[in-house]
Write a protein that holds these residues in place. Structure first.
Motif, PDB file in Angstrom:
ATOM      1  N   THR A   1       4.372   7.721  -0.581  1.00 22.74           N
ATOM      2  CA  THR A   1       4.788   7.103   0.672  1.00 22.74           C
ATOM      3  C   THR A   1       4.367   5.646   0.659  1.00 22.74           C
ATOM      4  OG1 THR A   1       3.989   9.165   1.585  1.00 22.74           O
ATOM      5  CG2 THR A   1       4.874   7.563   3.137  1.00 22.74           C
ATOM      6  N   LYS A   2       5.342   4.792   0.802  1.00 20.72           N
ATOM      7  CA  LYS A   2       5.015   3.372   0.860  1.00 20.72           C
ATOM      8  C   LYS A   2       4.743   3.009   2.317  1.00 20.72           C
ATOM      9  CE  LYS A   2       5.825  -0.597  -1.762  1.00 20.72           C
ATOM     10  NZ  LYS A   2       6.312  -0.975  -3.086  1.00 20.72           N
ATOM     11  N   VAL A   3       3.551   2.563   2.583  1.00 22.62           N
ATOM     12  CA  VAL A   3       3.183   2.272   3.967  1.00 22.62           C
ATOM     13  C   VAL A   3       3.392   0.796   4.283  1.00 22.62           C
ATOM     14  CG1 VAL A   3       1.317   2.359   5.644  1.00 22.62           C
ATOM     15  CG2 VAL A   3       1.492   4.126   3.911  1.00 22.62           C
ATOM     16  N   LEU A   4       2.852  -0.040   3.430  1.00 26.92           N
ATOM     17  CA  LEU A   4       2.955  -1.484   3.663  1.00 26.92           C
ATOM     18  C   LEU A   4       3.683  -2.121   2.492  1.00 26.92           C
ATOM     19  CD1 LEU A   4      -0.718  -2.148   4.776  1.00 26.92           C
ATOM     20  CD2 LEU A   4       1.278  -2.083   6.262  1.00 26.92           C
TER      21      LEU A   4
ATOM     22  N   PRO B   1      -8.428   0.571  -0.565  1.00 26.78           N
ATOM     23  CA  PRO B   1      -7.970  -0.395  -1.560  1.00 26.78           C
ATOM     24  C   PRO B   1      -6.462  -0.637  -1.446  1.00 26.78           C
ATOM     25  CG  PRO B   1      -8.383   1.727  -2.587  1.00 26.78           C
ATOM     26  CD  PRO B   1      -8.744   1.874  -1.137  1.00 26.78           C
ATOM     27  N   ALA B   2      -6.040  -1.881  -1.665  1.00 24.06           N
ATOM     28  CA  ALA B   2      -4.609  -2.186  -1.684  1.00 24.06           C
ATOM     29  C   ALA B   2      -4.017  -1.698  -2.999  1.00 24.06           C
ATOM     30  CB  ALA B   2      -4.397  -3.678  -1.530  1.00 24.06           C
ATOM     31  N   THR B   3      -2.763  -1.232  -2.953  1.00 25.76           N
ATOM     32  CA  THR B   3      -2.116  -0.803  -4.194  1.00 25.76           C
ATOM     33  C   THR B   3      -1.748  -2.018  -5.033  1.00 25.76           C
ATOM     34  OG1 THR B   3      -1.193   1.007  -2.898  1.00 25.76           O
ATOM     35  CG2 THR B   3      -0.336   0.720  -5.108  1.00 25.76           C
ATOM     36  N   VAL B   4      -1.165  -3.008  -4.370  1.00 28.28           N
ATOM     37  CA  VAL B   4      -0.817  -4.263  -5.042  1.00 28.28           C
ATOM     38  C   VAL B   4      -1.340  -5.391  -4.164  1.00 28.28           C
ATOM     39  CG1 VAL B   4       1.082  -5.681  -5.914  1.00 28.28           C
ATOM     40  CG2 VAL B   4       1.290  -3.188  -5.956  1.00 28.28           C
ATOM     41  N   GLY B   5      -1.678  -6.498  -4.780  1.00 19.02           N
ATOM     42  CA  GLY B   5      -2.110  -7.658  -4.010  1.00 19.02           C
ATOM     43  C   GLY B   5      -3.574  -7.576  -3.634  1.00 19.02           C
ATOM     44  N   GLY B   6      -4.036  -8.550  -2.852  1.00 18.15           N
ATOM     45  CA  GLY B   6      -5.456  -8.564  -2.528  1.00 18.15           C
ATOM     46  C   GLY B   6      -5.753  -9.420  -1.320  1.00 18.15           C
TER      47      GLY B   6
ATOM     48  N   LYS C   1       0.849  -1.188   0.000  1.00 16.86           N
ATOM     49  CA  LYS C   1       0.000   0.000   0.000  1.00 16.86           C
ATOM     50  C   LYS C   1       0.882   1.234   0.000  1.00 16.86           C
ATOM     51  CE  LYS C   1      -3.533   2.630   0.230  1.00 16.86           C
ATOM     52  NZ  LYS C   1      -4.515   2.688  -0.860  1.00 16.86           N
ATOM     53  N   SER C   2       0.654   2.101  -0.975  1.00 12.15           N
ATOM     54  CA  SER C   2       1.347   3.381  -0.931  1.00 12.15           C
ATOM     55  C   SER C   2       0.348   4.498  -1.135  1.00 12.15           C
ATOM     56  CB  SER C   2       2.451   3.427  -1.986  1.00 12.15           C
ATOM     57  OG  SER C   2       2.108   2.674  -3.103  1.00 12.15           O
TER      58      SER C   2
END
Lengths: 264, 303
Positions: free
Chosen positions: A21-24, A59-64, A12-13
């Motif tokens: 900012t990349k959070v996760l 929403p997640a940036t990547v993945g699910g 997640k960014s």
């Protein structure tokens, strides 16, 4: 085999203007049915963001996220949330707050009388029947959280998401509510993901503790299984060796290896 | 250069684990309750007097000064005693109707109130709807808000010639002026209320999967109600302000026209009486909307 709940390679960014900012980063976690998993980490590490991704609110940036083999990417009552600040609607009574959820989730599957009964049943589970006609402003913080819990339970969620549910409560109320949650988990067998920053709470309640590194780009640092039999008794655990060992492991992780560092 | 500062956080360990020592506390008997009921009527009377007496004294003093100032020969305005004597018939019989515009004050006031009721209801409905749109949709806000900000500064009476040209009749024109005057605070306050719905409530709605209609009825309206009613209260005040001015120009029956007519026939006492009624009714209208607001927003304002 596909696990009951799978958080699959979630990044997640947040983008604001030019800066990102990349959070996760690369969060992968499997949760079994009926399992109680706590996510612990210092404030700002993105644990609430992770919960919101599971809830579908962010929403997640990547993945699910996959629940029972189906991807979920929007909020729904199958992943009921107990919010940190209770989020009860102040213009509705305690009963109506829970009833709103019951009416919405069981509009077609339960009759009017059944919905009334189900609402009262869930209020009874959290011992709040006595205040059912009060408004949220007339009851204490701990009671509000109980009602929030009843509302979430009443949706019969596949996964119950607790976002620092006891964070705003005093120590005694918190202990009391922890016992309630523990009892309900024992009784109903819900699958629970709880965000917390309280080490004792995590060890006492969870089957597994997910420890997160500090952000930005927070990852899962370590996952600790808590080998304590249920039902657990708060007082008996005070001097229990495995309990203390788990506690020590989490404390070491948080305060030695991933000490909270803040630029002044 | 900033030195990184370690945040020495005490763990939340106190919360659970440790067993608290159990100690028997001494039970103190509660002091017997005071017999509060008996003293109540007296204090209530006192409180009411304390509220009513000061304005009564101020009014009496005001009347006295007015009387003294206007009693002298050559005073342009009549003293209160004259006003009362001149308008005695209008006061005791507000219901006469001699045809045309020669009617009692009741008929004038009720004609004005009807216009306000129509125009204000219209502006409340349209205002809340538009305010919701502007509060909820960023694009609607960007498109409409600048226009609203310009239009709302147009004085009520400036709309009158235009609406007379459009409607070619006094009655709908007056109603339109009420509408256009009172709608802006309703729109703006509703929009602010909608925009200020806490994210928590939106999250709850999202988790419950409320559809847009349910969201509007169950979350938006109650949550924004205090703001909406602020707008409605300003709106009712403005529409009562506008009606008197508009009626002076359009003629016919109505309290505004009554005042204008009295001026033309140099019945200054009648003007003063009409002003008194206008003030009282404006006050009552405001209290009605405020009363409805306090019933509807019970619970919402708290917390």
């Amino acid at each position: 085999m596909i696990p009951y709940l799978l958080i699959d390679h979630v990044d997640k960014s947040f983008v604001r203007g030019q800066s990102e900012t990349k959070v996760l980063k690369e969060i992968t976690l499997q949760v079994d049915k009926g399992e109680y998993v706590s996510i612990i980490g210092h404030s700002g590490c993105g644990k609430s963001t992770l919960l919101n991704i599971v809830a579908g609110l962010t929403p997640a940036t990547v993945g699910g996220v996959i629940v029972e083999g189906r991807e979920v990417n929007e909020p729904g009552p199958d992943r009921a949330v107990v919010f940190q600040n209770h989020s009860l609607l102040p213009w509705l009574t305690v009963y109506d707050n829970v009833r709103l959820a019951v009416d919405k989730v069981f509009s077609s599957s339960k009759s009017r009388a059944e919905r009334n009964g189900w609402t009262l049943h869930n209020l009874d589970l959290v011992q709040m029947t006595h205040a059912k006609d009060k408004r949220p402003s007339e009851i204490s913080g701990g009671m509000k959280q109980r009602v929030g819990l009843a509302r979430a339970l009443a949706m019969e969620p596949k996964v119950l998401l607790l976002d620092e549910p006891f964070g705003a409560l005093d120590a005694l109320t918190r202990a009391h509510l922890q016992d309630t949650v523990m009892g309900l988990h024992q009784k109903l067998g819900n699958t629970v993901i709880m965000i917390t920053h309280d080490v004792d709470e995590a060890v006492l309640l969870s089957d597994r503790i997910v420890m997160m590194t500090n952000g930005p780009s927070a990852r899962i640092g370590e996952i600790l299984a808590v080998p304590l039999a249920r039902p657990r008794k708060r007082l008996e655990l005070v001097a229990n060796a495995p309990f203390l060992k788990c506690r020590q492991r989490v404390l070491e992780f948080l305060y030695e290896r991933h000490r909270f560092v803040e630029a002044a | 250069m900033n030195m990184p500062v370690m945040k020495s956080e005490v763990t939340g360990a106190v919360s659970g684990g440790s067993g608290a020592p159990v100690m028997a506390a001494k039970v103190l008997p509660l002091a017997p309750k005071r017999p509060a009921l008996q003293t109540r009527p007296m204090t209530q009377v006192k409180e009411i007097t304390a509220r009513i007496l000061p304005p009564l004294i101020v009014v009496a003093l005001g009347l006295l000064v007015w009387e003294l100032l206007c009693r002298k020969t050559g005073a342009t305005l009549p003293p209160p005693s004259r006003v009362f004597k001149d308008t005695y018939e209008l006061i005791v019989d507000p219901f006469f109707d001699r045809g045309g515009i020669d009617k009692g004050l009741f008929w004038h006031l009720s004609a004005s109130l009807q216009r306000v009721a129509l125009g204000y209801t219209l502006s409340a409905v349209v205002g809340v709807a538009l305010g919701t749109l502007v509060g909820q949709s960023v694009w609607a806000m960007r498109g409409l808000d600048p226009i609203f900000q310009v239009l709302r500064t147009v004085p009520p009476l400036a709309w009158l010639p235009l609406s007379l040209a459009a409607f070619r009749d006094g009655q709908p024109s007056a109603i339109f002026v009420i509408f256009i005057t009172s709608i802006w605070p309703i729109i703006i306050n509703t929009a602010v209320g909608i925009r200020n719905i806490p994210q928590d409530y939106r999250n709850v709605a999202a988790v419950l999967r409320l559809n847009p209609f349910e969201f509007f009825v169950k979350i938006m309206v109650p949550s924004a109600a205090p703001y909406i009613f602020t707008g409605l209260r300003i709106g009712i005040g403005l529409s009562w302000l506008a009606i008197v001015a508009a009626e002076m120009l359009i003629g016919g029956v109505g309290i505004g026209f009554f005042i204008w007519d009295a001026w033309n026939s140099s019945h200054i006492s009648e003007i003063i009486l009409a002003l008194f009624y206008v003030g009282v009714i404006g006050f009552v209208l405001d209290r009605i909307v405020a009363g409805v607001a306090s019933i509807v927003t019970r619970g919402t304002a708290a917390n």
